[in-house]
Each structure stands twice: as C-alpha cells, then as structure tokens.
Scaffold this active site. Structure first.
Site, PDB file in Angstrom:
ATOM      1  N   ASP A  44       0.847  -1.197   0.000  1.00  0.00           N
ATOM      2  CA  ASP A  44       0.000   0.000   0.000  1.00  0.00           C
ATOM      3  C   ASP A  44       0.889   1.257   0.000  1.00  0.00           C
ATOM      4  OD1 ASP A  44       0.827  -0.146   2.616  1.00  0.00           O
ATOM      5  OD2 ASP A  44      -1.162   0.082   3.509  1.00  0.00           O
ATOM      6  N   SER A  45       2.212   1.063  -0.004  1.00  0.00           N
ATOM      7  CA  SER A  45       3.151   2.160  -0.265  1.00  0.00           C
ATOM      8  C   SER A  45       2.833   2.775  -1.636  1.00  0.00           C
ATOM      9  CB  SER A  45       4.599   1.650  -0.240  1.00  0.00           C
ATOM     10  OG  SER A  45       4.722   0.467  -1.007  1.00  0.00           O
ATOM     11  N   ASP A  63      -1.073  -6.163  -0.272  1.00  0.00           N
ATOM     12  CA  ASP A  63      -1.365  -5.514   1.008  1.00  0.00           C
ATOM     13  C   ASP A  63      -2.865  -5.293   1.177  1.00  0.00           C
ATOM     14  OD1 ASP A  63       0.593  -5.010   2.858  1.00  0.00           O
ATOM     15  OD2 ASP A  63       1.276  -3.153   1.913  1.00  0.00           O
ATOM     16  N   LYS A  93      -1.107  -9.401   2.934  1.00  0.00           N
ATOM     17  CA  LYS A  93      -0.339  -8.917   4.093  1.00  0.00           C
ATOM     18  C   LYS A  93      -1.208  -7.903   4.838  1.00  0.00           C
ATOM     19  CE  LYS A  93       3.319  -5.941   3.763  1.00  0.00           C
ATOM     20  NZ  LYS A  93       2.817  -4.780   4.526  1.00  0.00           N
ATOM     21  N   GLU A 100       9.406  -4.050  10.397  1.00  0.00           N
ATOM     22  CA  GLU A 100       9.787  -2.754   9.828  1.00  0.00           C
ATOM     23  C   GLU A 100      10.331  -1.821  10.915  1.00  0.00           C
ATOM     24  OE1 GLU A 100       6.978  -0.942   7.142  1.00  0.00           O
ATOM     25  OE2 GLU A 100       8.123   0.929   7.052  1.00  0.00           O
TER      26      GLU A 100
END
Ligand code: KIV
Length: 275
Positions: A44-45, A83, A113, A182
């Site tokens: 979703d970046s 995502d 994810k 992360e």
C-alpha cells in the site's frame, strides 16, 4: 521455478535468504520476476510512491485490486503478496475475510499482508482458515502513523521490545506464513528471527532477518520525497530518466526526432492521388 509458501518455509529451514521487492504495475513486475526475486509485494506504499499521497491511509481496495491484477499478469515465478489497505480488515473479521478473498479472486494474488500484532490475530486466523496465506507486519506499521505520531523506529525500550517479541509469536501462532519487521533495532530483529519458526522479512531491521524487502522506487533512486536511513540506492535512475526526458525534448524541438527510421511509408501512386 514457481515460488510458493513452501519457498518461504524451506528458505527458513535451510538458512537461505529470501528476497522481496514491491511492484505496482505489469512491466516492473516482469523485470523483478525475470531478475529472480522470490516475492513481489503489491504494497500500500502505492499510495505514496505512485499516487503521491503523504501516507498510505487513502489507499482503497479498488486501488489495490487494480494494481495487483497488473502485477500478477507480469509475475510468472515470483510469489505475489497483496497488502490489505487501511480499514479493509480492522473493522471486523468478516470484512477481513471478504477483502482478503477479493485480493485473491479479483487481483489473483497468492497471499495477503496486513499490519498489526495481537489486535489482528483473530483476522489472521479467519483468513488462514479460508485457505489464504497471510504475511503479518509488525514494528513500524505505516497505517498507524497517526497513532504513532510519525514514522519512527519501534521496540527500543524494554517494554516495547518485549511486546514486539510477543507480537511476533502471536502472529506465528495465528497462522501467518511470514512476518515483516519494519524499523526495528537489528539485535531485536535478530532475536525475534531466532525465536520464531516462520521467516522474518526485514525492512530497516538489519541483516539478521531471514529475508529483506524494499520499495523498488527507493532502491532504484526514483523516489526522493523521503529517503529513510535503511534504504540503499542500488541505482540512481532518477537522473537517468530525467536525462532521457530532456534528450527527447531537445530532439523534438530541433526536428531530429522522429527520424526516417521511426516513420511509415505510403505508396507514391496513392499519395499522388491525394493532391
Ligand atoms: O507497503 C509496503 O510497501 C510495505 C513494505 C514497506 C513492507 O508494507
């Protein structure tokens, strides 16, 4: 050879490092696949590096399905993880299963994810029960940027570090096949990696993880709005691209492009009849 969840399991067992990169379109996915990367994350970046939002919160299920479809068409061997966007699984276990199912049925992803630890274990359990592999994501979870008060390293204090270890064990117990760590201190990420049997995929979590993931625009030097400390720019394609765009502008203005070899011919007899 086609990569599957078993690739992740075997890599952990054999101590082989896993590689994952993000992609959001067909042609990039094809290049990443051909380069032999194990897994592609349709992150979703996307919201930040492709759509220009300041964070990932505005990304919708429709955005994710649209881009996942393009990526899965380009990935022949890589394992594709999509995502789950903000509010597609936090709202209820039912929403989580329905939306995970859409990413598989409509986007043709191989796994999903989602971000979070204990608070999303019920969702992970239900999605896994529906035969959809789940990759968990703990540490800095960008969908919680407003709750965190910014993007910062997680698990630095004793309480926070212990909590992160518990989160990793909880998502493993809930059935996740892998977990993204992360922005976690290297020694803590290494400890977590040693204490769970599913692979850890690090981003800003050091070399002790079982695998690594990076946003492809970051590692190719294509996104300069914000370059985190953990990013290595393996190429500087931004200047290469700008050079190409400028060369095009100059040649069009100078009448050098298109040249004869870029044009199509018409028969003289046909042409003469047009005058
Ligand atoms: O959205 C994304 O690209 C991610 C990676 C940074 C792990 O979640």
């Amino acid at each position: 050879m086609k990569k599957t969840v078993n690739t992740f399991k075997q890599a952990k067992e054999n101590g082989e490092k896993l590689t994952m990169l993000t992609a959001y379109d067909y042609s990039t996915a094809k290049l990443i696949d051909e380069a032999g990367i194990d897994a592609i994350l349709v992150g979703d970046s996307l919201g930040m590096v492709c759509l220009g939002y300041p964070d990932t919160l505005s990304v919708t299920m429709e955005d994710m399905i649209h881009h996942t479809k393009a990526v899965t068409r380009g990935a022949k061997e890589a394992f594709v993880v999509a995502d789950m966007p903000f509010m597609s699984y936090q709202t209820s276990v039912y929403d989580a299963v329905v939306n995970a199912g859409r990413l598989i049925k409509e986007g043709h992803a191989h796994a999903v994810k989602l971000e979070g630890g204990m608070e999303v274990c019920e969702q992970i359990r239900a999605i896994v029960k529906a035969s959809i592999p789940v990759c968990a994501h703990i540490g800095l979870t960008p969908q919680s940027v407003n709750a965190f008060g910014g993007f910062s390293v997680q698990g630095k204090g004793e309480e926070a570090a212990k909590r992160l270890i518990e989160e990793a064990k909880a998502v493993e117990e809930a059935g996740a096949f892998a977990v993204v760590l992360e922005c976690v201190p290297e020694a803590l990420a290494t400890l977590i990696t040693q204490q769970i049997s599913i692979p850890t995929i690090g981003i800003g979590a050091g070399a002790g993880c079982d695998g690594q993931v990076l946003v492809y625009q970051d590692m190719l030097g294509l996104y300069s709005d914000f370059v985190p400390k953990f990013v290595k720019q393996f190429k500087k394609l931004d200047s290469e691209m700008k050079d190409g765009f400028r060369a095009y502008r100059e040649e069009v203005r100078a009448g050098l492009f298109p040249a004869k070899e870029h044009t199509f011919k018409i028969d003289e007899t046909v042409l003469n009849k047009l005058y």
